[in-house]
Design an enzyme around this catalytic site. Sequence first.
Site, PDB file in Angstrom:
ATOM      1  N   LEU A 498       0.818  -1.215   0.000  1.00  0.00           N
ATOM      2  CA  LEU A 498       0.000   0.000   0.000  1.00  0.00           C
ATOM      3  C   LEU A 498       0.847   1.259   0.000  1.00  0.00           C
ATOM      4  CD1 LEU A 498      -2.743  -1.029   2.583  1.00  0.00           C
ATOM      5  CD2 LEU A 498      -2.842  -1.149   0.102  1.00  0.00           C
ATOM      6  N   GLY A 499       2.065   1.170   0.489  1.00  0.00           N
ATOM      7  CA  GLY A 499       2.958   2.327   0.539  1.00  0.00           C
ATOM      8  C   GLY A 499       4.214   1.937   1.277  1.00  0.00           C
ATOM      9  N   LYS A 500       5.274   2.707   1.056  1.00  0.00           N
ATOM     10  CA  LYS A 500       6.523   2.408   1.741  1.00  0.00           C
ATOM     11  C   LYS A 500       7.268   3.689   2.017  1.00  0.00           C
ATOM     12  CE  LYS A 500       9.020   1.367  -2.562  1.00  0.00           C
ATOM     13  NZ  LYS A 500       9.861   0.380  -3.249  1.00  0.00           N
ATOM     14  N   GLU A 502      11.038   5.272   4.493  1.00  0.00           N
ATOM     15  CA  GLU A 502      12.475   5.090   4.700  1.00  0.00           C
ATOM     16  C   GLU A 502      12.774   3.795   5.458  1.00  0.00           C
ATOM     17  OE1 GLU A 502      16.267   7.397   6.745  1.00  0.00           O
ATOM     18  OE2 GLU A 502      14.231   8.076   7.110  1.00  0.00           O
ATOM     19  N   ASP A 630       4.482  14.526  14.075  1.00  0.00           N
ATOM     20  CA  ASP A 630       4.452  14.372  12.613  1.00  0.00           C
ATOM     21  C   ASP A 630       3.020  14.485  12.105  1.00  0.00           C
ATOM     22  OD1 ASP A 630       5.389  14.050  10.095  1.00  0.00           O
ATOM     23  OD2 ASP A 630       5.736  11.893  10.224  1.00  0.00           O
ATOM     24  N   ASN A 635      -0.593  11.764   7.159  1.00  0.00           N
ATOM     25  CA  ASN A 635      -0.634  10.837   8.279  1.00  0.00           C
ATOM     26  C   ASN A 635      -2.018  10.760   8.917  1.00  0.00           C
ATOM     27  OD1 ASN A 635       2.051  10.149   7.999  1.00  0.00           O
ATOM     28  ND2 ASN A 635       2.751  11.810   9.330  1.00  0.00           N
TER      29      ASN A 635
END
Length: 886
Positions: A498-500, A502, A630, A635
């Site tokens: 779904l996402g990546k 660091e 963050d 997010n």
Amino acid sequence: MKPLLWTVAVFLQTLTGSCGSGVQFTKHPSNQTVSQGNEVRLGCAVEGVTEPDIVWMKDGEKLYSTDQVFLILGEQHWETSHSVKSVQQQDAGQYWCEVEFHGLTFSSQRAWITVEGVPHFTQEPQDVATFPNTPFNLSCAAVGPPEPVEVLWWLGGVQEGEPQQSPSVLHVPGVNSSIKFYCEAKNTRGISVSRTGTAHIKVLPAAPAALQLLRTTGNNITLSWKPGSDGYSEISHCTIQVVRISGRRWALPPQEVPVPPYKHTLTGLRSFSNYSCRVSCVNEVGPSPFSPWLHFVTPESVPSAAPRNLSFQLSEQQLFLQWARLKEDELQGRLLAYKLQWTHGGEPQEPLLFKDNTAQISGGGRFFNASIQVAACTAVGCGPWSPPVLVLPALAQVQVQRSHVWVGLLLGLLVATIVGLLLAVAAQRRGKETKFGSAFKAPGPETSVFFTAARSFSRNGNDFHESTLESLCISNELKNKLQDVLIPERLLTLGHMLGKGEFGSVREAILKREDSSVVSKVAVKVLKSDITSAGDIEQCLKEAAHMKDFHHPNVIKLIGVSLHRRHGQRLPIPMVVLPFMKHGDLHTFLLLSRLGEEPFDLSLQTLVQFMLDIARGMEYLSSKSIIHRDLAARNCMLDESMSVCVADFGLSKKIYSGDYYRQGSVSKLPVKWIALESLADNVYTTQSDVWAFGVTMWEIMTRGQTPYPGVENSEIYEFLIKGERLKKPADCREDIYEIMHRCWSPVPKCRPSFQQLVTQLEALHLTLTPTTPLKEPLLYVNLEEDNREMDRGGAVGPRILGPEATAEASSWGVPWQRGAEDEEDWLMVASEAAMAIGGDYRYIVGPCGAFAEEGDEMRSTGGRGALGNRVLGELRDEEDDAVINV
């Protein structure tokens, strides 16, 4: 000759402040002596320049003043002044003014400002560390003007001796306990008091803390620890005690380690052995108490010895083999199998695997005159081979013994020749077979594996061990907190990426119960497979521990934690299991409303509802003493009901005391969302989260634009310190902008709290004219078709759902979150025995939880399409712009 003299005269005139151009100073600053706290003013006038830029200088540096005033005395005649309303000692120095004209710099005469006041210190007494009753000296120096300056000492609240001329040195014959001291400086203007110093008594250092396993390389273990208080004496070295536990405790010689750094590598340890170690640090007083014991297990290795006493019994029907088991120290790991290789007629045959130290093989006749060797194998590889044994029937051996002497000699010569050849081949094979990684392949053409032996090592067998929290180098407190949410790895089936980022990635997954009665879709956050640092693993699990205690509709909750066991690695990869957010992150959704092939409108009421959801989630987190650090639209996640949940707590911190957290290490931080005081001092509070919330409101109102367009990350601090802030977005109401602008107050305590923000946004939401609710079908953008069509790999473009499609509107998603990554799926299900023999027993997890053939993954996931690629590019650009090393 005369023209030359005239030129020199003009040049000298220029250097002294006047030239043929008519530039000259008509007023110069004058020397002044003033008392501290009074006002001082210097004047300067220049003639011969139109609108000059007159700059004031102090001790060779430019003075920047925002209220400098120029007075016109006449045509091309200007005057300016520099004033200090309350002069202090730092204002004393040499002043003059300069003006540039036609590339030349003209300077006025120089003047001194002398500040008279109470003395100021040029040397204050410093802290002292000493042994009991040992003499030491203290120094103190102060200057005026006016002079002279006298110094008076105070030791333990008692005056020591009479006043002395500055500088002054106080001799202390010794103390037997800690004591405070300071000095007073006096002149005709008054008295100044120095800092208060402390004379500390040197004592033993405190015990070291946080002893942990930092890195494992083969049989070498790197430890790190934090020293306790040094006892007011520099720590010279630390002593490490190491004990090996194997039935009984074996104490190794202690090792002295020079410090800093506070880490050391233990070498030459035995593989797959239990060890305990502890650390004590030494200063000039003596050694500290030892730290608590740290227990660890060294990694596995290949066996160090070959099986002994290989014997056989041969009949026409079967061959029976037997050999001695290896000792625990020789095995150096968990035994996976015994590997048997045999040659016949000088040709290597298919190797066999056996679980026990005995083997019964049918068709014994085919092994007549064969040479057999055995090696023990662990998950890392196989050890050395046993000496070759030649297989002969018992009857043939008796006949050989009873034969005539000449027949025996011929037969013995023949056997010796064959054995010699076999030993030469075996010696050559031994050098190859004991190398790591090639131990399970026979020379020559690739052969298949003995099926019966391999089957007993399948993933579903008893040899597969689930990873536990005990296998991780984390604190007991963290283990206890995560124990009740640990999910066995076998219950998870990973799917699409779904996402990546660091340090890891987020994958779609299927979670089932132990009895397989309930299957649900979840999201799994995993560390990258190449990250082996215990610190990174602990940081990931700490984030999960934070989330375990969250119970709020606008804060993402934790489902559980799972551990992926990696072949050849001691530490498993932690996987944090979270609810699957069908509609993705808020930033992507906002971008889609602007940049999609068919953009759609978001009402003001909807946008304010997004803000209100985030504010409610952050109010809950702040009540739990959690600083997010963050907070941004990227997010925040959208669930099935289009409610916003605050997520991604990778940078969050629990406040255990006080009301702030100071960032002490270098890390990547989202600069354009960070508060002014956090950029300046690395201090984070709930008020700094409020600043980030204001930036997130700006993101929502601009439908996902990058904050501070045109301003580089490196320029943000200078931009904000000048009082600049994010501009009001187009079509943004004044009352909404006023709320977000208050979040950016330079004084943290002047910013609204999240509780106040919730109240203000709730009131604002009620005043908005009711429009079509967010959950109306027309606001849904369908980005995927029927599940069957997705399984066929069809890339479907966006379409607007009408009222008749309301019942199906709950299954829409974002296409680039569903797309497969180009990289190979790292989670391969394989038995350890298959890994050991070099076989390829892999089952690649398909996109819908089913098993797919290797190479079919891309066909089953479909393409992103032009829209996905275009928006992905903008997302990556904005992510790169969002963070910077601080």
